[in-house]
Design a protein around this motif. Sequence first.
Motif, PDB file in Angstrom:
ATOM      1  N   ARG A  52      -1.262   2.235 -22.783  1.00 20.95           N
ATOM      2  CA  ARG A  52      -1.411   2.870 -21.342  1.00 20.95           C
ATOM      3  C   ARG A  52      -1.442   4.164 -21.442  1.00 20.95           C
ATOM      4  O   ARG A  52      -2.086   5.093 -20.829  1.00 20.95           O
ATOM      5  CB  ARG A  52      -0.772   2.141 -20.132  1.00 20.95           C
ATOM      6  N   ALA A  53      -0.346   4.864 -22.110  1.00 24.99           N
ATOM      7  CA  ALA A  53      -0.089   6.332 -22.146  1.00 24.99           C
ATOM      8  C   ALA A  53      -1.325   7.068 -22.764  1.00 24.99           C
ATOM      9  O   ALA A  53      -1.788   7.928 -22.304  1.00 24.99           O
ATOM     10  CB  ALA A  53       1.022   6.598 -22.995  1.00 24.99           C
ATOM     11  N   ALA A  54      -2.207   6.461 -23.613  1.00 30.70           N
ATOM     12  CA  ALA A  54      -3.104   6.982 -24.333  1.00 30.70           C
ATOM     13  C   ALA A  54      -4.480   6.955 -22.988  1.00 30.70           C
ATOM     14  O   ALA A  54      -5.301   8.093 -23.396  1.00 30.70           O
ATOM     15  CB  ALA A  54      -3.803   6.265 -25.563  1.00 30.70           C
ATOM     16  N   ARG A  55      -4.277   6.317 -22.308  1.00 34.52           N
ATOM     17  CA  ARG A  55      -5.497   6.407 -21.093  1.00 34.52           C
ATOM     18  C   ARG A  55      -5.379   7.711 -20.570  1.00 34.52           C
ATOM     19  O   ARG A  55      -6.703   8.145 -19.721  1.00 34.52           O
ATOM     20  CB  ARG A  55      -5.291   5.030 -20.143  1.00 34.52           C
ATOM     21  N   ARG A  56      -4.352   8.295 -20.381  1.00 36.37           N
ATOM     22  CA  ARG A  56      -4.079   9.505 -19.629  1.00 36.37           C
ATOM     23  C   ARG A  56      -5.399  10.574 -20.321  1.00 36.37           C
ATOM     24  O   ARG A  56      -5.662  11.537 -19.467  1.00 36.37           O
ATOM     25  CB  ARG A  56      -2.896   9.974 -19.672  1.00 36.37           C
ATOM     26  N   ARG A  57      -5.636  10.394 -21.571  1.00 43.33           N
ATOM     27  CA  ARG A  57      -6.502  11.343 -22.145  1.00 43.33           C
ATOM     28  C   ARG A  57      -7.986  11.046 -21.743  1.00 43.33           C
ATOM     29  O   ARG A  57      -8.863  11.938 -21.968  1.00 43.33           O
ATOM     30  CB  ARG A  57      -6.618  11.308 -23.738  1.00 43.33           C
ATOM     31  N   GLY A  58      -8.099   9.902 -21.166  1.00 41.26           N
ATOM     32  CA  GLY A  58      -9.477   9.370 -20.908  1.00 41.26           C
ATOM     33  C   GLY A  58     -10.424  10.026 -20.095  1.00 41.26           C
ATOM     34  O   GLY A  58     -11.535  10.201 -20.189  1.00 41.26           O
ATOM     35  N   ALA A  59      -9.793  10.485 -19.176  1.00 37.77           N
ATOM     36  CA  ALA A  59     -10.620  11.438 -18.168  1.00 37.77           C
ATOM     37  C   ALA A  59      -9.395  12.271 -17.480  1.00 37.77           C
ATOM     38  O   ALA A  59      -8.465  12.412 -17.649  1.00 37.77           O
ATOM     39  CB  ALA A  59     -10.825  10.250 -16.985  1.00 37.77           C
ATOM     40  N   ASP A  60     -10.223  13.167 -16.719  1.00 40.74           N
ATOM     41  CA  ASP A  60      -9.470  14.297 -16.053  1.00 40.74           C
ATOM     42  C   ASP A  60      -8.670  13.613 -15.048  1.00 40.74           C
ATOM     43  O   ASP A  60      -7.446  14.457 -14.866  1.00 40.74           O
ATOM     44  CB  ASP A  60     -10.311  15.176 -15.437  1.00 40.74           C
ATOM     45  N   ASP A  61      -8.898  12.615 -14.219  1.00 42.09           N
ATOM     46  CA  ASP A  61      -8.075  12.280 -13.374  1.00 42.09           C
ATOM     47  C   ASP A  61      -7.759  10.517 -13.476  1.00 42.09           C
ATOM     48  O   ASP A  61      -8.818   9.641 -13.391  1.00 42.09           O
ATOM     49  CB  ASP A  61      -8.682  12.181 -11.852  1.00 42.09           C
ATOM     50  N   VAL A  62      -6.586  10.326 -14.066  1.00 42.66           N
ATOM     51  CA  VAL A  62      -6.171   8.834 -14.306  1.00 42.66           C
ATOM     52  C   VAL A  62      -5.094   8.433 -13.586  1.00 42.66           C
ATOM     53  O   VAL A  62      -3.894   9.159 -13.692  1.00 42.66           O
ATOM     54  CB  VAL A  62      -5.922   8.860 -15.835  1.00 42.66           C
ATOM     55  N   ARG A  63      -5.184   7.645 -12.709  1.00 43.18           N
ATOM     56  CA  ARG A  63      -4.080   7.087 -11.836  1.00 43.18           C
ATOM     57  C   ARG A  63      -3.906   5.754 -12.236  1.00 43.18           C
ATOM     58  O   ARG A  63      -4.431   4.719 -12.356  1.00 43.18           O
ATOM     59  CB  ARG A  63      -4.493   7.171 -10.424  1.00 43.18           C
ATOM     60  N   PHE A  64      -2.306   5.330 -12.377  1.00 45.76           N
ATOM     61  CA  PHE A  64      -1.800   3.834 -12.338  1.00 45.76           C
ATOM     62  C   PHE A  64      -1.479   3.655 -10.702  1.00 45.76           C
ATOM     63  O   PHE A  64      -0.667   4.252 -10.277  1.00 45.76           O
ATOM     64  CB  PHE A  64      -0.476   3.946 -13.364  1.00 45.76           C
ATOM     65  N   LEU A  65      -2.007   2.599 -10.308  1.00 49.91           N
ATOM     66  CA  LEU A  65      -1.610   2.159  -8.877  1.00 49.91           C
ATOM     67  C   LEU A  65      -0.935   0.745  -8.809  1.00 49.91           C
ATOM     68  O   LEU A  65      -1.196  -0.097  -9.689  1.00 49.91           O
ATOM     69  CB  LEU A  65      -2.987   1.910  -8.008  1.00 49.91           C
ATOM     70  N   ALA A  66      -0.535   0.719  -7.954  1.00 51.95           N
ATOM     71  CA  ALA A  66       0.541  -0.623  -7.884  1.00 51.95           C
ATOM     72  C   ALA A  66       0.939  -0.983  -6.370  1.00 51.95           C
ATOM     73  O   ALA A  66       1.264  -0.297  -5.530  1.00 51.95           O
ATOM     74  CB  ALA A  66       2.007  -0.571  -8.598  1.00 51.95           C
ATOM     75  N   SER A  67       0.814  -2.336  -5.917  1.00 58.53           N
ATOM     76  CA  SER A  67       1.273  -2.973  -4.881  1.00 58.53           C
ATOM     77  C   SER A  67       2.552  -3.338  -4.950  1.00 58.53           C
ATOM     78  O   SER A  67       3.004  -4.090  -5.898  1.00 58.53           O
ATOM     79  CB  SER A  67       0.246  -4.172  -4.280  1.00 58.53           C
ATOM     80  N   HIS A  68       3.479  -3.069  -4.287  1.00 58.67           N
ATOM     81  CA  HIS A  68       4.947  -3.637  -4.113  1.00 58.67           C
ATOM     82  C   HIS A  68       5.260  -4.508  -3.153  1.00 58.67           C
ATOM     83  O   HIS A  68       4.694  -4.868  -2.178  1.00 58.67           O
ATOM     84  CB  HIS A  68       5.760  -2.552  -3.912  1.00 58.67           C
ATOM     85  N   ASP A  69       6.314  -5.567  -3.592  1.00 56.91           N
ATOM     86  CA  ASP A  69       6.552  -6.620  -2.466  1.00 56.91           C
ATOM     87  C   ASP A  69       7.754  -6.131  -1.562  1.00 56.91           C
ATOM     88  O   ASP A  69       7.937  -4.705  -1.768  1.00 56.91           O
ATOM     89  CB  ASP A  69       7.313  -7.945  -3.135  1.00 56.91           C
ATOM     90  N   GLU A  70       8.332  -6.739  -0.567  1.00 58.53           N
ATOM     91  CA  GLU A  70       9.125  -6.177   0.342  1.00 58.53           C
ATOM     92  C   GLU A  70      10.502  -5.708  -0.359  1.00 58.53           C
ATOM     93  O   GLU A  70      11.183  -5.115   0.513  1.00 58.53           O
ATOM     94  CB  GLU A  70       9.539  -7.389   1.435  1.00 58.53           C
ATOM     95  N   PHE A  71      10.894  -6.100  -1.522  1.00 58.69           N
ATOM     96  CA  PHE A  71      11.925  -5.779  -2.213  1.00 58.69           C
ATOM     97  C   PHE A  71      11.568  -4.495  -2.968  1.00 58.69           C
ATOM     98  O   PHE A  71      12.662  -4.051  -3.799  1.00 58.69           O
ATOM     99  CB  PHE A  71      12.626  -6.956  -2.891  1.00 58.69           C
ATOM    100  N   GLY A  72      10.454  -4.012  -2.969  1.00 57.79           N
ATOM    101  CA  GLY A  72      10.341  -3.031  -3.851  1.00 57.79           C
ATOM    102  C   GLY A  72       9.700  -3.177  -5.247  1.00 57.79           C
ATOM    103  O   GLY A  72       9.374  -2.415  -6.130  1.00 57.79           O
ATOM    104  N   GLU A  73       9.444  -4.526  -5.689  1.00 62.84           N
ATOM    105  CA  GLU A  73       9.201  -4.692  -7.046  1.00 62.84           C
ATOM    106  C   GLU A  73       7.653  -4.618  -7.089  1.00 62.84           C
ATOM    107  O   GLU A  73       6.849  -5.172  -6.027  1.00 62.84           O
ATOM    108  CB  GLU A  73       9.548  -6.309  -7.366  1.00 62.84           C
ATOM    109  N   VAL A  74       7.013  -4.259  -8.452  1.00 65.53           N
ATOM    110  CA  VAL A  74       5.687  -4.083  -8.337  1.00 65.53           C
ATOM    111  C   VAL A  74       5.072  -5.528  -8.520  1.00 65.53           C
ATOM    112  O   VAL A  74       5.672  -6.342  -9.446  1.00 65.53           O
ATOM    113  CB  VAL A  74       5.571  -3.555  -9.875  1.00 65.53           C
TER     114      VAL A  74
END
Length: 257
Positions: A153-175
């Motif tokens: 996934r680190a290599a995907r940072r090179r793929g576009a000018d704007d690369v974002r990793f998004l996550a939804s978390h539970d009530e305890f803060g876990e991904v």
Amino acid sequence: MTTATSDSELRRIIGFLSAFTRRQAERTVDFPGGFAALDDTYALSHGNNHVLVDGRTDPEALPGRVDELMAHLSHRTVYIPDTAVAEACAGPLARAGYECSEVLLMVHTGPVPELGGAREVDLPALRGPLTESQRRFLPDVGDDVISDLVERRAARRRGADDVRFLASHDEFGEVASWADLYIDAASGTAQIEDLVTAETHLRQGHAGVVLDTALRMADAAGCTTVFLTALATDWPRHWYARRGFVPTGTVHCFERA
């Protein structure tokens, strides 16, 4: 089955995929009608080591070209987004031992969701959930394969000018669920990729939160074309359809172990 959209939009999507593949790669090797994208850092990842045919090529010569370009690897993977080219290459590749599957290009046509709720995270926050999910999907592979599939996934940072990793978390803060968002504001195109939910958080709505957030972010960046990929034979395509995505094209994936 595909749904009619403008040829220009489909060409823009294929161009986005081609450009992303080139930029993400550690190195590329061109040939008439396509190129090999290679990355020795993640040699066990098919997604980082494959051939993309994005133009007209010699079908009979293709299997030999792939063998030459990927001689240092144990696997062979060829992606062809143009159906006519794929049909022409299918016979020679089948005779060379390849099997074909279809990956749908699905474009969002519904309204932009009013709510989101996911937030941007970095790779360390995803490393644990990614490792767990890859072991769930691929129980028979070794630790070295899992490591490449997580760390790539680190290599995907090179793929576009704007690369974002998004996550939804539970009530305890876990991904609980996560996905990638790749944005090319210049062309108004964005891709949502690898939407996955942790096994302990299935059917709790987290995937929808991530997808809605990605759509809102893409809209805020001025993207009028937002797409994702889905296997033609797997259930997620129907879930995406209920959320406003329609098939607009097909990438033909030829693989040989």
